[in-house]
Design a protein around this motif. Structure first.
Motif, PDB file in Angstrom:
ATOM      1  N   ILE A 221      10.769 -97.986  65.638  1.00 34.69           N
ATOM      2  CA  ILE A 221      10.653 -96.575  65.216  1.00 34.69           C
ATOM      3  C   ILE A 221      10.778 -95.652  66.420  1.00 34.69           C
ATOM      4  O   ILE A 221      11.503 -94.654  66.377  1.00 34.69           O
ATOM      5  CB  ILE A 221       9.326 -96.330  64.460  1.00 34.69           C
ATOM      6  N   GLU A 222      10.091 -95.983  67.531  1.00 40.10           N
ATOM      7  CA  GLU A 222      10.189 -95.158  68.743  1.00 40.10           C
ATOM      8  C   GLU A 222      11.619 -95.112  69.262  1.00 40.10           C
ATOM      9  O   GLU A 222      12.105 -94.068  69.688  1.00 40.10           O
ATOM     10  CB  GLU A 222       9.242 -95.688  69.823  1.00 40.10           C
ATOM     11  N   ARG A 223      12.305 -96.242  69.223  1.00 39.68           N
ATOM     12  CA  ARG A 223      13.691 -96.304  69.687  1.00 39.68           C
ATOM     13  C   ARG A 223      14.585 -95.428  68.807  1.00 39.68           C
ATOM     14  O   ARG A 223      15.436 -94.694  69.298  1.00 39.68           O
ATOM     15  CB  ARG A 223      14.162 -97.762  69.656  1.00 39.68           C
ATOM     16  N   GLN A 224      14.398 -95.493  67.492  1.00 36.87           N
ATOM     17  CA  GLN A 224      15.195 -94.694  66.559  1.00 36.87           C
ATOM     18  C   GLN A 224      14.920 -93.199  66.733  1.00 36.87           C
ATOM     19  O   GLN A 224      15.845 -92.379  66.688  1.00 36.87           O
ATOM     20  CB  GLN A 224      14.920 -95.118  65.109  1.00 36.87           C
ATOM     21  N   LEU A 225      13.640 -92.819  66.940  1.00 32.31           N
ATOM     22  CA  LEU A 225      13.302 -91.409  67.151  1.00 32.31           C
ATOM     23  C   LEU A 225      13.906 -90.886  68.456  1.00 32.31           C
ATOM     24  O   LEU A 225      14.383 -89.757  68.523  1.00 32.31           O
ATOM     25  CB  LEU A 225      11.782 -91.204  67.147  1.00 32.31           C
TER      26      LEU A 225
ATOM     27  N   LYS B 219      16.665 -92.010  69.869  1.00 32.57           N
ATOM     28  CA  LYS B 219      18.098 -91.864  69.614  1.00 32.57           C
ATOM     29  C   LYS B 219      18.373 -90.611  68.795  1.00 32.57           C
ATOM     30  O   LYS B 219      19.318 -89.863  69.075  1.00 32.57           O
ATOM     31  CB  LYS B 219      18.648 -93.090  68.891  1.00 32.57           C
ATOM     32  N   LEU B 220      17.546 -90.344  67.785  1.00 32.71           N
ATOM     33  CA  LEU B 220      17.707 -89.140  66.967  1.00 32.71           C
ATOM     34  C   LEU B 220      17.578 -87.880  67.823  1.00 32.71           C
ATOM     35  O   LEU B 220      18.359 -86.940  67.692  1.00 32.71           O
ATOM     36  CB  LEU B 220      16.684 -89.121  65.826  1.00 32.71           C
ATOM     37  N   GLY B 221      16.592 -87.864  68.726  1.00 29.33           N
ATOM     38  CA  GLY B 221      16.412 -86.712  69.614  1.00 29.33           C
ATOM     39  C   GLY B 221      17.633 -86.475  70.492  1.00 29.33           C
ATOM     40  O   GLY B 221      18.084 -85.339  70.667  1.00 29.33           O
ATOM     41  N   LYS B 222      18.209 -87.544  71.043  1.00 21.55           N
ATOM     42  CA  LYS B 222      19.414 -87.417  71.869  1.00 21.55           C
ATOM     43  C   LYS B 222      20.596 -86.920  71.045  1.00 21.55           C
ATOM     44  O   LYS B 222      21.382 -86.099  71.505  1.00 21.55           O
ATOM     45  CB  LYS B 222      19.748 -88.744  72.539  1.00 21.55           C
TER      46      LYS B 222
END
Length: 141
Positions: free
Chosen positions: A8-12, A14-17
């Motif tokens: 989840i942290e990795r996906q968030l 990536k979403l922020g970038k």
């Protein structure tokens, strides 16, 4: 942590970038084709500090170097070279006014500072010394 939380942290992240990239494409962070900031390198050794600025197309007369209270400031302007009949079809090279300031270490002898402009690179050499003398302006050789 569980693999689920890490994912989840990795996906968030990536979403922020992705959001940041999208916003930068829609709203450019800089004003295209106007004032520019020349690239610079600062190199330090035991004997000196050297500042290198990329200033292609500028002459010595278009660059001003000043020292005040251990802050070195380099100013100048790169003007457009278009006639009235000409207009840009594409403009990637920046033009306009620039100013870069650098806080200098206390052990720099500003009175012995030297500046040279060669092949579009301004090289400012500031020797280190125990005996400190001050200056206000630096001529370019």
């Amino acid at each position: 942590m569980s693999e689920f939380v890490i994912d989840i942290e990795r996906q968030l992240s990536k979403l922020g970038k992705d959001i940041q990239d999208f916003v930068e494409r829609i709203v450019p962070l800089e004003d295209q084709g106007h004032d520019f900031t020349p690239a610079c390198d600062i190199i330090e050794s035991g004997e000196q500090v050297k500042i290198l600025l990329d200033l292609p197309g500028l002459s010595k007369k278009e660059i001003h170097i000043a020292l005040k209270e251990h802050v070195l400031t380099v100013k100048g302007e790169r003007a457009d070279q278009l006639s009235e009949e000409e207009s840009y079809r594409r403009q990637e090279r920046k033009s306009g006014v620039f100013s870069r300031s650098f806080a200098l270490p206390e052990n720099v002898n500003t009175a012995e500072t030297e500046a040279q402009l060669r092949n579009g690179v301004l090289s400012i050499t500031l020797p280190k010394s125990e005996v400190l003398n001050d200056t206000q302006s630096i001529p370019i050789k």
